[in-house]
Design a protein around this motif. Sequence first.
Motif, mmCIF file in Angstrom:
data_model
loop_
_atom_site.group_PDB
_atom_site.id
_atom_site.type_symbol
_atom_site.label_atom_id
_atom_site.label_comp_id
_atom_site.label_asym_id
_atom_site.label_seq_id
_atom_site.Cartn_x
_atom_site.Cartn_y
_atom_site.Cartn_z
ATOM 1 N N SER A 110 0.869 -1.187 0.000
ATOM 2 C CA SER A 110 0.000 0.000 0.000
ATOM 3 C C SER A 110 0.899 1.228 0.000
ATOM 4 O O SER A 110 2.114 1.118 0.245
ATOM 5 C CB SER A 110 -0.900 0.025 1.247
ATOM 6 N N GLY A 111 0.293 2.373 -0.223
ATOM 7 C CA GLY A 111 1.057 3.618 -0.158
ATOM 8 C C GLY A 111 1.665 3.811 1.217
ATOM 9 O O GLY A 111 2.833 4.199 1.348
ATOM 10 N N TYR B 68 -0.311 14.193 3.845
ATOM 11 C CA TYR B 68 -1.432 13.242 3.970
ATOM 12 C C TYR B 68 -1.601 12.844 5.445
ATOM 13 O O TYR B 68 -0.626 12.467 6.117
ATOM 14 C CB TYR B 68 -1.094 12.026 3.102
ATOM 15 N N GLU C 234 5.284 16.607 0.104
ATOM 16 C CA GLU C 234 4.197 16.025 -0.712
ATOM 17 C C GLU C 234 3.785 17.120 -1.683
ATOM 18 O O GLU C 234 3.154 18.101 -1.282
ATOM 19 C CB GLU C 234 3.030 15.617 0.185
ATOM 20 N N LYS D 188 -3.808 4.911 -6.398
ATOM 21 C CA LYS D 188 -4.569 5.972 -7.092
ATOM 22 C C LYS D 188 -4.447 5.791 -8.612
ATOM 23 O O LYS D 188 -4.982 4.856 -9.152
ATOM 24 C CB LYS D 188 -4.090 7.351 -6.630
ATOM 25 N N LEU E 128 -1.594 -0.338 -3.573
ATOM 26 C CA LEU E 128 -0.219 -0.460 -4.078
ATOM 27 C C LEU E 128 0.642 0.684 -3.560
ATOM 28 O O LEU E 128 0.227 1.848 -3.587
ATOM 29 C CB LEU E 128 -0.256 -0.405 -5.621
ATOM 30 N N TRP F 137 -9.009 8.412 -4.596
ATOM 31 C CA TRP F 137 -9.137 9.057 -5.897
ATOM 32 C C TRP F 137 -8.241 8.365 -6.921
ATOM 33 O O TRP F 137 -7.588 7.379 -6.614
ATOM 34 C CB TRP F 137 -8.785 10.544 -5.757
HETATM 35 C C1 LIG Z 1 -1.265 11.433 -1.172
HETATM 36 C C2 LIG Z 1 -1.412 10.067 -0.572
HETATM 37 N N1 LIG Z 1 -0.323 9.435 -0.145
HETATM 38 C C3 LIG Z 1 -0.388 8.213 0.408
HETATM 39 C C4 LIG Z 1 -1.592 7.566 0.558
HETATM 40 C C5 LIG Z 1 -1.616 6.224 1.201
HETATM 41 O O1 LIG Z 1 -1.867 5.236 0.257
HETATM 42 P P1 LIG Z 1 -2.549 3.847 0.650
HETATM 43 O O2 LIG Z 1 -3.963 4.164 1.029
HETATM 44 O O3 LIG Z 1 -2.397 3.001 -0.558
HETATM 45 O O4 LIG Z 1 -1.821 3.296 1.825
HETATM 46 C C6 LIG Z 1 -2.763 8.175 0.105
HETATM 47 C C7 LIG Z 1 -4.055 7.502 0.229
HETATM 48 O O5 LIG Z 1 -5.110 8.078 0.096
HETATM 49 C C8 LIG Z 1 -2.669 9.472 -0.474
HETATM 50 O O6 LIG Z 1 -3.753 10.125 -0.899
#
Ligand SMILES: Cc1ncc(COP(=O)(O)O)c(C=O)c1O
Length: 391
Positions: free
Chosen positions: A81-82, A107, A150, A204, A214, A334
């Motif tokens: 995941s992110g 975030y 970011e 996204k 991812l 999104w």
């Molecule tokens: C800008 C940003 N970074 C990181 C994330 C985290 O990603 P994930 O939900 O895949 O863990 C998100 C999730 O919405 C995001 O919008």
Amino acid sequence: MKRDTELLHIGDTPCDWNGAVNPPVVHASLFCFESLQEYLDTAAGRTQRYVYGRSGNPTTRVLEEKIAFLERTDDALALASGMAAISTALLAYLRSGDHLLVVSCVYGPVRQLCDGMLRQLGVETEYFPCSASADLSAYMRPNTRVIYVESPGSLTFDVQDLRAVARVARAHGAITMIDNTWATPLYQAPIPLGIDLSLHAGTKYIGGHSDLMLGLVAGSAEAMAPVRATARLLGGILAPDDAYLAIRGLRTLPVRMARHQESALKVARWLETRPEVREVLHPGLPSFPGYALAKTQLCGYSGLFGFRLQPRDAAARHRFVDALLDVFSLGYSWGGYESLILPLITHQKDNPALRRALGLDDDTYRISIGLEDPDDLIAALERALATWASA
Ligand SMILES: Cc1ncc(COP(=O)(O)O)c(C=O)c1O
């Protein structure tokens, strides 16, 4: 060859796959050795090969090669995941006693990670306003280990000066990381600008169909070595089925992004003409404070932006959002094919000072422009604004 063409084929080796144009999904925890010699050579680092599912997978590797290509760097790593990508990258570099600089528009869950787990581990996080990114020297301390930005921010769309951040970090021996999710690696390549690691919620736009979680980290071989080592220990790897979906997402990323960009700009420009709208927050509009800087860092715009309506009561807000829901969806994540509306009513509600500093209020909305016909989206917004203004 143009990069969009190259992206289609980088990392793909149909000859190795019986001519199949897409990579096989290799479901494997175990990779066996052909001889004791090969086993010993691999253990000694003389031979590079797959050994165990947690440390590498051939399907995932195709995805990583494509991402490294897009990011114009040596290496990339795919995670589950992110947040797995972000936490792995931060934990790879931070130690007890370190100072971490983070942009204030970050975030939300990254802020929770910093203020919670990282603090418990002895890392001190300091937040800086986006406007300070042009010169962070005053924030630097001898123990500043990482600067995290970011840009554009995914809530306020603030643009930070990546070249300036990288310059100050290099002068102080700190590592720089960017959450590059908004622009995707197609529209922003931060590593040639001097940033060390580029991170993504591939959830996204790279996935692009709202069916995949991812995370990605990209950087030079040297910058990636601690990240790879940490990922092997934390274990948050991507499953090969999801790597396959991400590769499939990349096949159409350039065409999808072009459509997101064009439609979002059309909707944003239309919103700017409306008397009900106080402000449109889109890095591609000349009225946006970060417009000039964005032009020097981005080579395209995605479909996520914000706008503020004139202040009205809660009933008007409900009428506006509910009226949109025949064409838009209401939800957080999104970058998919479908358009979304998100009122920023609850964001940072428990931290009113931060909410004010970020410019969030109950009449601010985040909108994600999907792949629908933009005229239908504008018509839906026009109907919803009429409903908002009624009564
Ligand atoms: C800008 C940003 N970074 C990181 C994330 C985290 O990603 P994930 O939900 O895949 O863990 C998100 C999730 O919405 C995001 O919008």
